[in-house]
Design a protein around this motif. Structure first.
Motif, PDB file in Angstrom:
ATOM      1  N   ASP A 248     -63.185   8.559   4.589  1.00 24.45           N
ATOM      2  CA  ASP A 248     -62.558   7.188   6.195  1.00 24.45           C
ATOM      3  C   ASP A 248     -63.920   6.274   5.472  1.00 24.45           C
ATOM      4  O   ASP A 248     -63.272   5.070   6.404  1.00 24.45           O
ATOM      5  CB  ASP A 248     -62.646   8.415   6.317  1.00 24.45           C
TER       6      ASP A 248
ATOM      7  N   ALA B  69     -53.883  17.419  10.302  1.00 28.27           N
ATOM      8  CA  ALA B  69     -54.636  16.939   8.713  1.00 28.27           C
ATOM      9  C   ALA B  69     -54.200  16.515   7.130  1.00 28.27           C
ATOM     10  O   ALA B  69     -54.078  15.498   7.063  1.00 28.27           O
ATOM     11  CB  ALA B  69     -56.541  17.263   8.633  1.00 28.27           C
TER      12      ALA B  69
ATOM     13  N   MET C 154     -52.561  13.489   5.747  1.00 29.78           N
ATOM     14  CA  MET C 154     -53.748  12.889   3.839  1.00 29.78           C
ATOM     15  C   MET C 154     -52.058  12.755   3.305  1.00 29.78           C
ATOM     16  O   MET C 154     -51.659  11.904   2.718  1.00 29.78           O
ATOM     17  CB  MET C 154     -53.766  14.029   3.612  1.00 29.78           C
TER      18      MET C 154
ATOM     19  N   SER D 207     -58.621  10.805  10.335  1.00 28.41           N
ATOM     20  CA  SER D 207     -59.557  11.613   9.116  1.00 28.41           C
ATOM     21  C   SER D 207     -60.418  11.977   9.677  1.00 28.41           C
ATOM     22  O   SER D 207     -60.493  13.905  10.433  1.00 28.41           O
ATOM     23  CB  SER D 207     -59.433  11.288   7.797  1.00 28.41           C
TER      24      SER D 207
END
Lengths: 160, 173
Positions: free
Chosen positions: A45, A107, A111, A142
């Motif tokens: 990240d 999340a 992704m 994220s």
């Protein structure tokens, strides 16, 4: 859904875990896996945000770190599901647990969006210290979402 | 000694302050515990990954010395956050922690983990090529990394077990 939760609670596994030292053992392993997952994914990240490891290609950091986050996720699920079954009805109605599941879904969507869309053009910005906006947004989302997963996860036990 | 310290904290302004924060601010306990968890995540994403790198298991595309230089500050910076977020709970109920054997075990393990990590840090600072070089560095380095990895994970496990020691190991009273 309540019949399903009640069925889960009556499984021998749920009863055994709930009444033995397996609960604290699985829970503590769940914490190790979750913190490892968040700590490892933060590396990618921060690279996507252009904050850290800027001299390394994004694709290299991603390919090196993602197998470890995937492994940690497997451990977190394998330890988390038995914990859930011990009081499935209670957890399913627990607001903190519901928020945690929602954040996990978000999340996962973040992704998937990154891998299916943003990452397609990675060749153009792989070496950039500060990647394209889409990649930076994915990195920020994220970090925020995973921190939220830890917060809501920790909050579950505070709601009786 | 720990119990004497606990009885001095008991009834002090420090304890009153900690109890006030934990009981009067809604959601304060889980929020502070999450600060603790995020700092643990920083430890996992720094020293634990460095240990895995030295063991040859993770991040093989990056030299160990480069990784250690970049990631070790995260480990050291996590410690003050862990201390502040943890001590609030200890100040609020000092007697509970003073008699808890797992609490003591956690800090013995933490002291060892910090010593091993300091050693790893110093070796890297003095000789960045140590981990990559032939000979002694490999075997000794891997032993140090394995010890560090096990110790840090054990600290986290022990931390979670403090709460269960109250049930599993009831006190004599």
């Amino acid at each position: 859904m309540d019949p399903l939760w009640e069925w889960l609670e009556l499984l021998p596994l749920a009863q055994y875990v709930g009444e033995s030292w397996w609960f604290p053992l699985l829970e503590s392993i769940h914490v190790v896996a979750a913190t490892f997952l968040v700590g490892a994914i933060a590396m990618l990240d921060l690279r996507l945000l252009g904050v850290a490891a800027t001299q390394h290609r994004v694709s290299r950091i991603a390919s090196e770190i993602l197998p470890w986050t995937a492994a940690a996720a497997v451990v977190a699920v394998v330890t988390g599901v038995p914990l859930f079954t011990t009081r499935a009805t209670h957890y399913a109605h627990n607001t903190a647990f519901q928020i945690k599941v929602l954040l996990l879904v978000l999340a996962a969507v973040n992704m998937l969006w990154f891998h299916l869309r943003t990452e397609r053009g990675i060749a153009a910005w792989d070496n950039d210290g500060t990647p394209v906006t889409g990649a930076r947004i994915a990195g920020l989302c994220s970090m925020v979402l995973w921190a939220g997963v830890l917060l809501s996860g920790r909050w579950i036990g505070h709601l009786i | 000694m720990l119990e004497q310290l606990a009885s001095r904290i008991d009834g002090s302004a420090l304890q009153a302050g900690a109890v006030y924060l934990l009981s009067q601010i809604r959601g304060f306990p889980p929020m502070i515990q999450t600060v603790h968890l995020l700092a643990i995540a920083a430890v996992m994403g720094s020293i634990v990954l460095i240990d895995l790198r030295i063991l040859g298991l993770a991040l093989r595309g990056q030299p160990t010395s480069d990784l250690a230089r970049r990631l070790l500050p995260w480990t050291w910076w996590a410690l003050p956050f862990l201390f502040v977020s943890g001590i609030i709970f200890v100040l609020a109920r000092p007697q509970r922690y003073a008699v808890n054997p797992i609490f003591r075990l956690k800090f013995v393990l933490l002291a060892l983990a910090v010593i091993v990590t300091l050693a790893l840090h110093r070796v890297t600072a003095r000789n960045p090529a140590y981990w990559e070089g032939p000979g002694g560095g490999r075997v000794l380095g891997r032993m140090v990394a394995a010890a560090s990895l096990l110790l840090w994970v054990a600290v986290v496990l022990a931390g979670r077990w403090i709460a269960y020691a109250d049930y599993l190991l009831p006190s004599e009273e």
